[in-house]
Design an enzyme around this catalytic site. Structure first.
Site, PDB file in Angstrom:
ATOM      1  N   ALA A  37      13.632  50.505  26.282  1.00 57.92           N
ATOM      2  CA  ALA A  37      12.842  49.268  26.307  1.00 57.92           C
ATOM      3  C   ALA A  37      11.340  49.496  26.370  1.00 57.92           C
ATOM      4  O   ALA A  37      10.587  48.546  26.570  1.00 57.92           O
ATOM      5  CB  ALA A  37      13.274  48.406  27.495  1.00 57.92           C
ATOM      6  N   TYR A 192      24.467  71.480   9.336  1.00 55.80           N
ATOM      7  CA  TYR A 192      23.834  70.285   9.905  1.00 55.80           C
ATOM      8  C   TYR A 192      22.952  69.574   8.889  1.00 55.80           C
ATOM      9  O   TYR A 192      22.164  70.193   8.170  1.00 55.80           O
ATOM     10  CB  TYR A 192      22.994  70.687  11.122  1.00 55.80           C
ATOM     11  CG  TYR A 192      22.219  69.564  11.763  1.00 55.80           C
ATOM     12  CD1 TYR A 192      22.845  68.660  12.611  1.00 55.80           C
ATOM     13  CD2 TYR A 192      20.845  69.416  11.536  1.00 55.80           C
ATOM     14  CE1 TYR A 192      22.133  67.635  13.222  1.00 55.80           C
ATOM     15  CE2 TYR A 192      20.128  68.396  12.140  1.00 55.80           C
ATOM     16  CZ  TYR A 192      20.772  67.513  12.982  1.00 55.80           C
ATOM     17  OH  TYR A 192      20.053  66.503  13.588  1.00 55.80           O
TER      18      TYR A 192
END
Length: 322
Positions: A37, A192
């Site tokens: 947040a 990856y």
């Protein structure tokens, strides 16, 4: 849909803002946790929830940054109820510490907004030796939800109000590895792909919400779980992007990207709008129900991700899987 801004069945579109989709909603008496947040759409989510009367707990990695955001929100929303607590989703120890401290406050929990995330970073391992995007975007939120679920259940029972769990996924869930979830290769550095690993973590966000829905319904609990795509937004989520790509995207950003108030709209819609009451196990985009990748409807895969995640989180705590 977002490009043309056409309205869906909800009456909202990609151009709708978080304030618009919660207009007239009274969130007084509700308590929410919003992860991440202190930046991007997490800030706007916290601000708009506060504006609607919700008591918001900002779960952030950097509490100094969180405190500054809180100060800014209070200036804009006098009387806003905000708390800042430390949470590093890439660390299971931090997640457990946060959950323990939250429960010790005695606060209720109506809304859990799993917003935080990282995107397309180079191969790295978390503090628990798990590929960082999977650890942060999925596993940390999986554990957080698990640890706070009893608090949400008791809050729902005592308040007689619906609890809502909101997982921020992404349209990138469509672009995971060919096998979907690499259960046996989560930490495989040699193969990856930063974007496919991101897609994998976002796929797991949707599967997590779907399996949660199944379990909550079986328990007869008045809590919903949904996932969503916030839209294409230029935030620091993409701080690992190739700089040349960032420049190219920036050149056309005003034509294709959402503003932060628009980017937080779907989150706030799913968290607060009464149209979503009783709706669970759905995937939202532009404040409307959307169609995810068909793979996410695979209930066996959702359960496998749940069991895999449980095993990983339990192995770090000494618990036995159940």
């Amino acid at each position: 849909m977002w490009f043309f801004g056409s309205k869906g069945a909800s009456g909202f579109s990609s151009r709708s803002t978080a304030e618009e989709v919660t207009h007239g909603v009274d969130g007084t008496g509700l308590t929410a946790i919003v992860t991440g947040a202190s930046s991007g759409i997490g800030v706007e989510t916290a601000r708009v929830l506060s504006l609607r009367g919700v008591h918001v707990v900002m779960a952030v990695r950097n509490t100094d940054s969180g405190a500054k955001v809180k100060e800014d929100i209070v200036k804009q929303v006098p009387g806003a109820k905000l708390d800042v607590m430390e949470l590093d989703l890439s660390s299971m120890q931090s997640v457990r510490k946060f959950a323990s401290e939250y429960k010790s406050t005695g606060l209720p929990l109506n809304l859990l907004i799993n917003n935080a995330g990282i995107m397309a970073c180079p191969f790295m391992l978390s503090k628990d030796n798990i590929e960082l995007q999977f650890a942060t975007n999925h596993l940390g939120h999986f554990l957080l939800t698990k640890l706070l679920l009893d608090t949400m259940k008791s809050t729902s029972r005592e308040s007689k109000r619906e609890g809502r769990i909101v997982n921020l996924s992404s349209e990138a869930h469509r672009f995971s590895y060919p096998e979907g979830v690499r259960f046996d290769k989560i930490n495989d550095k040699s193969s990856y792909s930063s974007m496919r690993a991101y897609g994998q973590s976002k796929l797991c966000n949707v599967l997590h919400a779907n399996e949660l829905t199944k379990q909550l319904k079986e328990d007869g609990v008045n809590i919903t779980a949904n996932s969503l795509h916030p839209g294409a937004i230029m935030t620091n989520l993409g701080r690992y992007f190739n700089p040349y790509l960032a420049v190219a995207v920036g050149a056309v950003a005003k034509y294709i990207l959402k503003s932060v108030p628009q980017g937080a709209a779907t989150t706030c819609y799913v968290a607060l709008n009464p149209q979503v009451a009783g709706v669970s196990g759905e995937y939202f985009q532009d404040s409307n129900i959307a169609k995810p990748l068909p793979l996410v409807k695979d209930t066996e895969l959702a359960k496998k991700v749940w069991d895999f995640s449980t095993k990983l989180t339990d192995s770090q705590s000494g618990e036995s899987s159940s």
